[in-house]
Design an enzyme around this catalytic site. Structure first.
Site, PDB file in Angstrom:
ATOM      1  N   LYS A  51       0.837  -1.202   0.000  1.00  0.00           N
ATOM      2  CA  LYS A  51       0.000   0.000   0.000  1.00  0.00           C
ATOM      3  C   LYS A  51       0.874   1.254   0.000  1.00  0.00           C
ATOM      4  O   LYS A  51       0.605   2.219  -0.727  1.00  0.00           O
ATOM      5  CB  LYS A  51      -0.949  -0.022   1.208  1.00  0.00           C
ATOM      6  CG  LYS A  51      -2.018  -1.105   1.071  1.00  0.00           C
ATOM      7  CD  LYS A  51      -2.798  -1.413   2.353  1.00  0.00           C
ATOM      8  CE  LYS A  51      -3.725  -2.618   2.103  1.00  0.00           C
ATOM      9  NZ  LYS A  51      -4.520  -3.016   3.267  1.00  0.00           N
ATOM     10  N   GLN A  95      -4.835  -1.656   9.440  1.00  0.00           N
ATOM     11  CA  GLN A  95      -4.680  -2.999   8.867  1.00  0.00           C
ATOM     12  C   GLN A  95      -5.242  -4.045   9.826  1.00  0.00           C
ATOM     13  O   GLN A  95      -4.917  -4.056  11.012  1.00  0.00           O
ATOM     14  CB  GLN A  95      -3.190  -3.257   8.569  1.00  0.00           C
ATOM     15  CG  GLN A  95      -2.910  -4.547   7.818  1.00  0.00           C
ATOM     16  CD  GLN A  95      -3.495  -4.570   6.398  1.00  0.00           C
ATOM     17  OE1 GLN A  95      -3.574  -3.544   5.727  1.00  0.00           O
ATOM     18  NE2 GLN A  95      -3.911  -5.740   5.955  1.00  0.00           N
ATOM     19  N   ASP A 118     -11.331   2.235   3.596  1.00  0.00           N
ATOM     20  CA  ASP A 118     -11.661   0.803   3.501  1.00  0.00           C
ATOM     21  C   ASP A 118     -13.170   0.587   3.373  1.00  0.00           C
ATOM     22  O   ASP A 118     -13.615  -0.515   3.045  1.00  0.00           O
ATOM     23  CB  ASP A 118     -11.222   0.072   4.784  1.00  0.00           C
ATOM     24  CG  ASP A 118      -9.836  -0.531   4.696  1.00  0.00           C
ATOM     25  OD1 ASP A 118      -9.481  -1.019   3.611  1.00  0.00           O
ATOM     26  OD2 ASP A 118      -9.133  -0.524   5.720  1.00  0.00           O
TER      27      ASP A 118
HETATM   28  N1  GUN Z   1      -6.928  -7.140   6.063  1.00  0.00           N
HETATM   29  C1  GUN Z   1      -7.210  -7.914   4.986  1.00  0.00           C
HETATM   30  N2  GUN Z   1      -7.767  -7.170   4.005  1.00  0.00           N
HETATM   31  C2  GUN Z   1      -7.832  -5.905   4.462  1.00  0.00           C
HETATM   32  C3  GUN Z   1      -8.299  -4.692   3.896  1.00  0.00           C
HETATM   33  O1  GUN Z   1      -8.799  -4.614   2.765  1.00  0.00           O
HETATM   34  N3  GUN Z   1      -8.167  -3.598   4.682  1.00  0.00           N
HETATM   35  C4  GUN Z   1      -7.648  -3.660   5.934  1.00  0.00           C
HETATM   36  N4  GUN Z   1      -7.593  -2.532   6.623  1.00  0.00           N
HETATM   37  N5  GUN Z   1      -7.215  -4.755   6.490  1.00  0.00           N
HETATM   38  C5  GUN Z   1      -7.294  -5.880   5.751  1.00  0.00           C
END
Ligand code: GUN
Length: 282
Positions: A51, A95, A118
């Protein structure tokens, strides 16, 4: 059989976003993403690095907040609050999963909905339900873009989603419904899973179990989307779908890696740009 190449499609979208970010900068708007990672889960570390790299590639400002596993709920909430108030930050991403002692729901609730790139906050989840949303959750939205690449019109099609997580399965089902598909959601308690999958024109698998969907569960000519990322004991990375057998049946299939994963990240970038534009109008 054709591969739905997430790496290629995401690269194209990235180029468009890069141009948009550059144009925004001319007007004084710099999109920024704050990423919070708690503890040292190796998979989370890989995702967070991807990211950050995507932000750097596109000219999006990013800041990482790597907190120790022992971080308290209060400390984490205080950080989220400070990022809610910080002008340089248009998007906040925590995350997941968080270490067990932390209350994931409370943390998501603390994120300002307009910075929730998200789309996990209940306000944004509710907006998606009624089809009036600002952000779409990254993985399901990325999958919709990939399905669009197959050229399939989803109207009336049998779409089967295996997995009912808040991150993928549930929102995925809603986005397919918005496109007039007939949607079936399957999960660990589903009876006759193989039969249901076999009827799917579009099969989306997001369960986190290595190669659990095999070719005999796939309809001839189906679109197969594999959200899984599983590490086998020999370190090989595989999806939730057994690629070798499923690709014999599918008309379109996503590879792992290089399918859904890059689409998730590019959607996060798009959401961060959207957030920055909306916040600048406030
Ligand atoms: N953990 C697995 N997929 C995601 C996601 O799309 N966003 C976040 N914040 N955590 C994750």
């Amino acid at each position: 059989m054709q591969i739905l190449d997430g790496k290629m499609v995401s690269a194209r979208i990235k180029e468009e976003l890069k141009a948009e970010v550059a144009a925004l900068k001319e007007t004084g708007i710099v999109p920024g993403l704050a990423v919070i990672i708690v503890g040292d889960d190796p998979a989370s570390r890989v995702y967070v690095n991807s990211k950050k790299k995507a932000c750097a590639d596109l000219g999006i400002y990013s800041e990482e907040h790597a907190l120790p596993a022992e971080t308290t709920q209060e400390e984490l909430l205080a950080l989220v609050e400070s990022l809610n108030a910080k002008d340089e930050v248009s998007g906040i991403l925590v995350q997941l999963p968080l270490p067990k002692h932390l209350d994931e729901k409370a943390v998501i609730n603390a994120i300002a909905p307009e910075k929730d790139v998200d789309a996990f906050h209940p306000v944004n989840v509710g907006k998606i339900m009624i089809g009036d949303f600002d952000f779409l959750p990254c993985t399901p939205a990325g999958i919709m873009d990939l399905i669009a690449e197959s050229g399939i019109d989803l109207t009336g099609k049998n779409c089967v989603v295996v997995g009912r997580s808040n991150i993928v399965g549930k929102p995925m089902s809603m986005l397919l419904l918005h496109k007039n598909a007939t949607v079936t959601i399957c999960h660990s308690k589903t009876q006759n899973l193989a039969e249901i999958c076999k009827n799917a024109d579009v099969l989306v698998v997001a369960v986190g179990r290595a190669e659990m969907v095999t070719g005999d569960m796939v309809k001839e000519g189906a679109v197969v989307i594999d959200v899984g990322m599983n590490r086998l004991p020999d370190k090989k990375l595989v999806g939730d779908v057994e690629f070798a057998s499923a690709s014999q049946k599918a008309a379109y299939i996503t590879p792992v890696p290089g399918g859904v994963g890059p689409m998730t990240i590019v959607t996060l970038m798009r959401n961060t740009v959207t957030a920055a534009k909306k916040l600048s109008k406030k």
